[in-house]
Design a protein around this motif. Structure first.
Motif, PDB file in Angstrom:
ATOM      1  N   GLY A   1       0.962  -1.189   0.051  1.00 16.63           N
ATOM      2  CA  GLY A   1       0.110   0.112  -0.047  1.00 16.63           C
ATOM      3  C   GLY A   1       0.877   1.058  -0.106  1.00 16.63           C
ATOM      4  O   GLY A   1       0.490   2.452  -0.214  1.00 16.63           O
ATOM      5  N   ARG A   2       2.176   1.207   0.130  1.00 19.35           N
ATOM      6  CA  ARG A   2       3.033   2.300   0.394  1.00 19.35           C
ATOM      7  C   ARG A   2       3.664   2.674  -0.912  1.00 19.35           C
ATOM      8  O   ARG A   2       3.841   1.481  -1.666  1.00 19.35           O
ATOM      9  CB  ARG A   2       4.042   2.180   1.648  1.00 19.35           C
TER      10      ARG A   2
ATOM     11  N   ARG B   1      -7.037  -8.436  -3.274  1.00 14.70           N
ATOM     12  CA  ARG B   1      -5.672  -8.093  -4.069  1.00 14.70           C
ATOM     13  C   ARG B   1      -4.369  -8.285  -3.157  1.00 14.70           C
ATOM     14  O   ARG B   1      -3.377  -8.971  -3.804  1.00 14.70           O
ATOM     15  CB  ARG B   1      -5.750  -6.563  -4.325  1.00 14.70           C
ATOM     16  N   ARG B   2      -4.646  -8.273  -1.892  1.00 15.76           N
ATOM     17  CA  ARG B   2      -3.389  -8.579  -1.072  1.00 15.76           C
ATOM     18  C   ARG B   2      -3.236 -10.132  -1.155  1.00 15.76           C
ATOM     19  O   ARG B   2      -2.005 -10.817  -1.262  1.00 15.76           O
ATOM     20  CB  ARG B   2      -3.761  -8.315   0.403  1.00 15.76           C
ATOM     21  N   ARG B   3      -4.184 -11.049  -0.997  1.00 16.50           N
ATOM     22  CA  ARG B   3      -4.151 -12.522  -1.258  1.00 16.50           C
ATOM     23  C   ARG B   3      -3.557 -12.837  -2.651  1.00 16.50           C
ATOM     24  O   ARG B   3      -2.655 -13.605  -2.613  1.00 16.50           O
ATOM     25  CB  ARG B   3      -5.388 -13.044  -0.949  1.00 16.50           C
ATOM     26  N   ASP B   4      -4.025 -12.226  -3.741  1.00 19.95           N
ATOM     27  CA  ASP B   4      -3.361 -12.296  -5.142  1.00 19.95           C
ATOM     28  C   ASP B   4      -1.849 -12.001  -5.044  1.00 19.95           C
ATOM     29  O   ASP B   4      -1.169 -13.093  -5.345  1.00 19.95           O
ATOM     30  CB  ASP B   4      -3.994 -11.516  -6.025  1.00 19.95           C
ATOM     31  N   LEU B   5      -1.517 -10.940  -4.501  1.00 18.63           N
ATOM     32  CA  LEU B   5      -0.034 -10.450  -4.566  1.00 18.63           C
ATOM     33  C   LEU B   5       0.787 -11.471  -3.315  1.00 18.63           C
ATOM     34  O   LEU B   5       1.850 -11.711  -3.667  1.00 18.63           O
ATOM     35  CB  LEU B   5      -0.004  -9.053  -3.851  1.00 18.63           C
ATOM     36  N   THR B   6       0.228 -12.030  -2.427  1.00 17.94           N
ATOM     37  CA  THR B   6       0.726 -13.090  -1.579  1.00 17.94           C
ATOM     38  C   THR B   6       1.203 -14.383  -2.328  1.00 17.94           C
ATOM     39  O   THR B   6       2.195 -15.115  -2.482  1.00 17.94           O
ATOM     40  CB  THR B   6       0.143 -13.613  -0.444  1.00 17.94           C
ATOM     41  N   LYS B   7       0.048 -14.483  -3.361  1.00 22.12           N
ATOM     42  CA  LYS B   7       0.253 -15.891  -4.039  1.00 22.12           C
ATOM     43  C   LYS B   7       1.764 -15.469  -5.193  1.00 22.12           C
ATOM     44  O   LYS B   7       2.340 -16.459  -5.327  1.00 22.12           O
ATOM     45  CB  LYS B   7      -0.890 -16.378  -5.006  1.00 22.12           C
ATOM     46  N   VAL B   8       1.607 -14.250  -5.699  1.00 22.67           N
ATOM     47  CA  VAL B   8       2.618 -13.790  -6.566  1.00 22.67           C
ATOM     48  C   VAL B   8       3.942 -14.114  -5.967  1.00 22.67           C
ATOM     49  O   VAL B   8       5.024 -14.719  -6.311  1.00 22.67           O
ATOM     50  CB  VAL B   8       2.471 -12.487  -7.054  1.00 22.67           C
TER      51      VAL B   8
ATOM     52  N   LYS C   1       8.055 -10.387   3.381  1.00 17.04           N
ATOM     53  CA  LYS C   1       7.256  -9.676   2.603  1.00 17.04           C
ATOM     54  C   LYS C   1       5.728 -10.306   2.655  1.00 17.04           C
ATOM     55  O   LYS C   1       4.857  -9.094   2.469  1.00 17.04           O
ATOM     56  CB  LYS C   1       7.629 -10.118   0.893  1.00 17.04           C
ATOM     57  N   GLU C   2       5.339 -11.347   2.987  1.00 14.82           N
ATOM     58  CA  GLU C   2       4.039 -11.550   3.225  1.00 14.82           C
ATOM     59  C   GLU C   2       3.223 -10.747   4.615  1.00 14.82           C
ATOM     60  O   GLU C   2       2.215 -10.217   4.365  1.00 14.82           O
ATOM     61  CB  GLU C   2       3.752 -13.042   3.221  1.00 14.82           C
ATOM     62  N   ALA C   3       4.077 -10.727   5.447  1.00 18.21           N
ATOM     63  CA  ALA C   3       3.690  -9.891   6.547  1.00 18.21           C
ATOM     64  C   ALA C   3       3.502  -8.364   6.276  1.00 18.21           C
ATOM     65  O   ALA C   3       2.437  -7.828   6.643  1.00 18.21           O
ATOM     66  CB  ALA C   3       4.776 -10.141   7.738  1.00 18.21           C
ATOM     67  N   GLU C   4       4.189  -7.916   5.568  1.00 17.68           N
ATOM     68  CA  GLU C   4       4.154  -6.534   4.932  1.00 17.68           C
ATOM     69  C   GLU C   4       2.866  -6.405   4.008  1.00 17.68           C
ATOM     70  O   GLU C   4       2.014  -5.221   4.149  1.00 17.68           O
ATOM     71  CB  GLU C   4       5.464  -6.362   4.160  1.00 17.68           C
ATOM     72  N   LEU C   5       2.552  -7.376   3.210  1.00 16.05           N
ATOM     73  CA  LEU C   5       1.295  -7.259   2.392  1.00 16.05           C
ATOM     74  C   LEU C   5       0.222  -7.257   2.941  1.00 16.05           C
ATOM     75  O   LEU C   5      -0.953  -6.753   2.873  1.00 16.05           O
ATOM     76  CB  LEU C   5       1.545  -8.452   1.282  1.00 16.05           C
ATOM     77  N   MET C   6       0.251  -8.229   4.107  1.00 14.80           N
ATOM     78  CA  MET C   6      -1.178  -8.389   4.916  1.00 14.80           C
ATOM     79  C   MET C   6      -1.393  -7.255   5.914  1.00 14.80           C
ATOM     80  O   MET C   6      -2.419  -7.266   6.463  1.00 14.80           O
ATOM     81  CB  MET C   6      -0.982  -9.781   5.681  1.00 14.80           C
ATOM     82  N   GLN C   7      -0.407  -6.472   6.166  1.00 15.35           N
ATOM     83  CA  GLN C   7      -0.587  -5.484   7.064  1.00 15.35           C
ATOM     84  C   GLN C   7      -1.172  -4.317   6.428  1.00 15.35           C
ATOM     85  O   GLN C   7      -1.120  -3.736   5.227  1.00 15.35           O
ATOM     86  CB  GLN C   7       0.824  -4.985   7.342  1.00 15.35           C
ATOM     87  N   VAL C   8      -2.418  -3.855   7.351  1.00 17.04           N
ATOM     88  CA  VAL C   8      -3.175  -2.992   6.739  1.00 17.04           C
ATOM     89  C   VAL C   8      -2.913  -1.534   7.044  1.00 17.04           C
ATOM     90  O   VAL C   8      -2.366  -1.287   8.217  1.00 17.04           O
ATOM     91  CB  VAL C   8      -4.861  -3.114   7.149  1.00 17.04           C
TER      92      VAL C   8
END
Length: 185
Positions: free
Chosen positions: A30-31, A109-116, A178-185
């Protein structure tokens, strides 16, 4: 010979980690960060050039990038290149400055990015394992040719396996971060 083989294998494994780190930086959270646009190519007098070679990319605030092309006639081309990229960004030109706001990421979208991210990590793990296989094949060939004794070959294979385990653990750590960073709101 064995020391040289181990050194080149470890160097290649380190390069694989570095490539993964660069790929993970491109996955958008998100940043905003200036490296986000590094792989966006702009048509600069007939040849594709990265945005950061035709414009100054800065952070306006934590959620907005500012892109200021060095030539006035490039504003439209840079804006179009950012819009057409696979990043899903919607730039807006304001005079000579292009503002690129970072949209909020939805949960889906966060879940999709986690898969990527997981796919990138799996690709890096495969590359590391391929390097291990190549090193082991070189050791077996040297053993067949009689260049090294069997004990040294076995010991070197164990050391290559330890290198592989260390690099795969590093990949797992990078992915978890990276996954923790992605799932952080």
């Amino acid at each position: 010979m064995i020391a040289e083989l181990k050194k080149t294998t470890e160097t290649k494994m380190d390069k694989t980690l570095e490539a993964l780190k660069n790929d993970l930086q491109k996955v958008r959270t998100g940043r905003a960060h200036t490296g986000l646009l590094d792989h966006v190519m702009v048509d600069y007098y007939g040849s594709p050039v990265p945005v950061n070679q035709v414009a100054n990319v800065t952070l306006v605030d934590s959620r907005t990038l500012g892109v200021q092309p060095w030539e006035k006639n490039m504003v439209g081309k840079v804006e179009k290149a950012i819009r057409d990229s696979d990043l899903g960004l919607n730039p807006a030109a304001q005079g000579e400055l292009i503002r690129v706001p970072m949209p909020m990421l939805t949960e889906e979208r966060r879940r999709d990015l986690t898969k990527v991210v997981k796919q990138e990590g799996e690709g890096a793990k495969v590359a590391i394992r391929n390097l291990r296989r190549d090193a082991n094949n070189h050791l077996k060939d040297a053993l067949k040719k009689g260049e090294i004794p069997e004990d040294d070959e076995r010991r070197a294979q164990d050391e290559v396996q330890k290198m592989t385990d260390k690099h795969i653990a590093e990949i797992d750590k990078m992915l978890a971060t990276k996954e923790a960073e992605l799932m952080q709101v």
